[in-house]
Motif scaffolding. Structure first.
Motif, short mmCIF file in Angstrom:
data_model
loop_
_atom_site.label_atom_id
_atom_site.label_comp_id
_atom_site.label_asym_id
_atom_site.label_seq_id
_atom_site.Cartn_x
_atom_site.Cartn_y
_atom_site.Cartn_z
N GLU A 132 0.83 -1.21 0.00
CA GLU A 132 0.00 0.00 0.00
C GLU A 132 0.87 1.26 0.00
N LYS A 133 1.98 1.22 0.74
CA LYS A 133 2.89 2.36 0.74
C LYS A 133 3.54 2.54 -0.63
N ALA A 134 3.82 1.43 -1.32
CA ALA A 134 4.36 1.50 -2.68
C ALA A 134 3.35 2.14 -3.62
N ASP A 135 2.08 1.79 -3.45
CA ASP A 135 1.02 2.41 -4.27
C ASP A 135 0.93 3.91 -4.01
N MET A 136 1.11 4.31 -2.74
CA MET A 136 1.07 5.73 -2.40
C MET A 136 2.25 6.46 -3.06
N ASP B 82 0.83 20.59 -12.69
CA ASP B 82 -0.60 20.41 -12.42
C ASP B 82 -1.05 19.15 -13.14
N ILE B 83 -0.88 18.01 -12.48
CA ILE B 83 -1.16 16.71 -13.08
C ILE B 83 -2.07 15.92 -12.15
N ASP B 84 -3.05 15.25 -12.70
CA ASP B 84 -3.91 14.36 -11.93
C ASP B 84 -3.23 13.00 -11.87
N PRO B 85 -2.78 12.56 -10.68
CA PRO B 85 -2.06 11.28 -10.58
C PRO B 85 -2.92 10.08 -10.95
N ASN B 86 -4.24 10.23 -10.90
CA ASN B 86 -5.11 9.10 -11.21
C ASN B 86 -5.20 8.83 -12.71
N THR B 87 -4.89 9.84 -13.53
CA THR B 87 -4.95 9.66 -14.99
C THR B 87 -3.57 9.85 -15.64
N SER B 88 -2.58 10.17 -14.84
CA SER B 88 -1.23 10.44 -15.34
C SER B 88 -0.60 9.18 -15.95
N THR B 89 0.19 9.39 -17.00
CA THR B 89 0.94 8.29 -17.61
C THR B 89 2.43 8.42 -17.33
N LEU B 90 2.78 9.30 -16.37
CA LEU B 90 4.19 9.44 -16.01
C LEU B 90 4.72 8.13 -15.46
N PRO B 91 5.97 7.79 -15.77
CA PRO B 91 6.52 6.50 -15.30
C PRO B 91 6.82 6.50 -13.81
N VAL B 92 6.73 5.32 -13.23
CA VAL B 92 7.09 5.10 -11.83
C VAL B 92 8.26 4.12 -11.85
N PRO B 93 9.42 4.54 -11.34
CA PRO B 93 10.59 3.64 -11.35
C PRO B 93 10.44 2.53 -10.31
N PRO B 94 11.27 1.51 -10.42
CA PRO B 94 11.31 0.52 -9.33
C PRO B 94 11.76 1.25 -8.06
N LEU B 95 11.13 0.94 -6.93
CA LEU B 95 11.42 1.66 -5.70
C LEU B 95 11.95 0.73 -4.61
N ALA B 96 12.87 1.28 -3.82
CA ALA B 96 13.40 0.59 -2.63
C ALA B 96 12.77 1.27 -1.42
N GLY C 37 10.65 5.86 0.45
CA GLY C 37 10.67 5.18 -0.85
C GLY C 37 11.66 5.89 -1.77
N PHE C 38 12.64 5.16 -2.28
CA PHE C 38 13.70 5.72 -3.12
C PHE C 38 13.76 4.98 -4.45
N PRO C 39 13.99 5.70 -5.56
CA PRO C 39 14.14 4.99 -6.83
C PRO C 39 15.44 4.19 -6.84
N ILE C 40 15.38 3.03 -7.45
CA ILE C 40 16.59 2.22 -7.60
C ILE C 40 17.28 2.74 -8.85
N GLU C 41 18.38 3.47 -8.64
CA GLU C 41 19.10 4.09 -9.74
C GLU C 41 20.59 3.81 -9.60
N PRO C 42 21.33 3.79 -10.72
CA PRO C 42 22.76 3.48 -10.67
C PRO C 42 23.49 4.41 -9.69
N PRO C 43 24.47 3.91 -8.98
CA PRO C 43 25.11 2.62 -9.16
C PRO C 43 24.37 1.47 -8.49
#
Length: 173
Positions: A100-104, A125-139, A150-156
């Motif tokens: 649920e926290k990941a969904d948030m 000004d974006i509606d998150p319910n209809t947004s197509t912005l990408p969500v990265p894998p999160l740690a 929640g942090f994006p998994i990014e290099p390194p």
């Protein structure tokens, strides 16, 4: 958590100090959006000879279980947004699962977290319910105040554990 060390509980100054500590606690919670950064300080009440210590703040159980702070980068100093689930007045507080926290966090990302980080903190000004912005894998890591980050998994880093280890935080699973 703020704690006072006192000698004479009947002393009016002690009661005033306790009231000040409660007020500081409420102000700090509001200013930090119910999440707290780790900090320590010493508070001395002049003239009374009574001292109180302010210790590292740990979020209350409700805040720990119902909120998540989502970061734009795997860096505690990066732009972030905090989401919290609230219950109806008088209803029991339900602890959120990591899913649920990941969904948030996904909603925070779909609200334009990455764009806001690039644009100096100005959220689009974006509606998150209809947004197509990408969500990265999160740690998901345990922050110093006990809440979830929640942090994006990014290099390194290539795994959740690597992200949390790099930040010096425990991994949540």
């Amino acid at each position: 958590m703020l704690m006072a060390v006192v000698r004479d509980e009947d002393d009016i100054e002690v009661r005033l100090l306790a009231g000040r500590i409660r007020l500081l606690r409420r102000i700090a919670a509001r200013r930090r959006g119910r999440r707290a950064a780790a900090a320590a300080a010493m508070l001395v009440v002049a003239g009374s000879g009574v001292a109180a210590s302010v210790v590292v703040h740990r979020a209350d159980a409700e805040t720990i279980g119902t909120s998540v702070t989502c970061y734009a980068h795997a860096d505690l100093g990066s732009l972030h947004g905090t989401s919290a689930m609230s219950s109806a007045v008088g209803a029991p507080v339900r602890q959120l699962s990591l899913t649920e926290k990941a969904d948030m966090c996904a909603l925070v990302w779909k609200s334009g977290l990455e764009q806001a980080a690039v644009d100096g903190g100005h959220w689009p000004d974006i509606d998150p319910n209809t947004s197509t912005l990408p969500v990265p894998p999160l740690a998901f890591c345990r922050l110093a105040d006990g809440t979830t980050g929640g942090f994006p998994i990014e290099p390194p880093a290539t795994t959740s554990r690597a992200v949390c280890d790099r930040l010096g935080l425990p991994l949540l699973t």
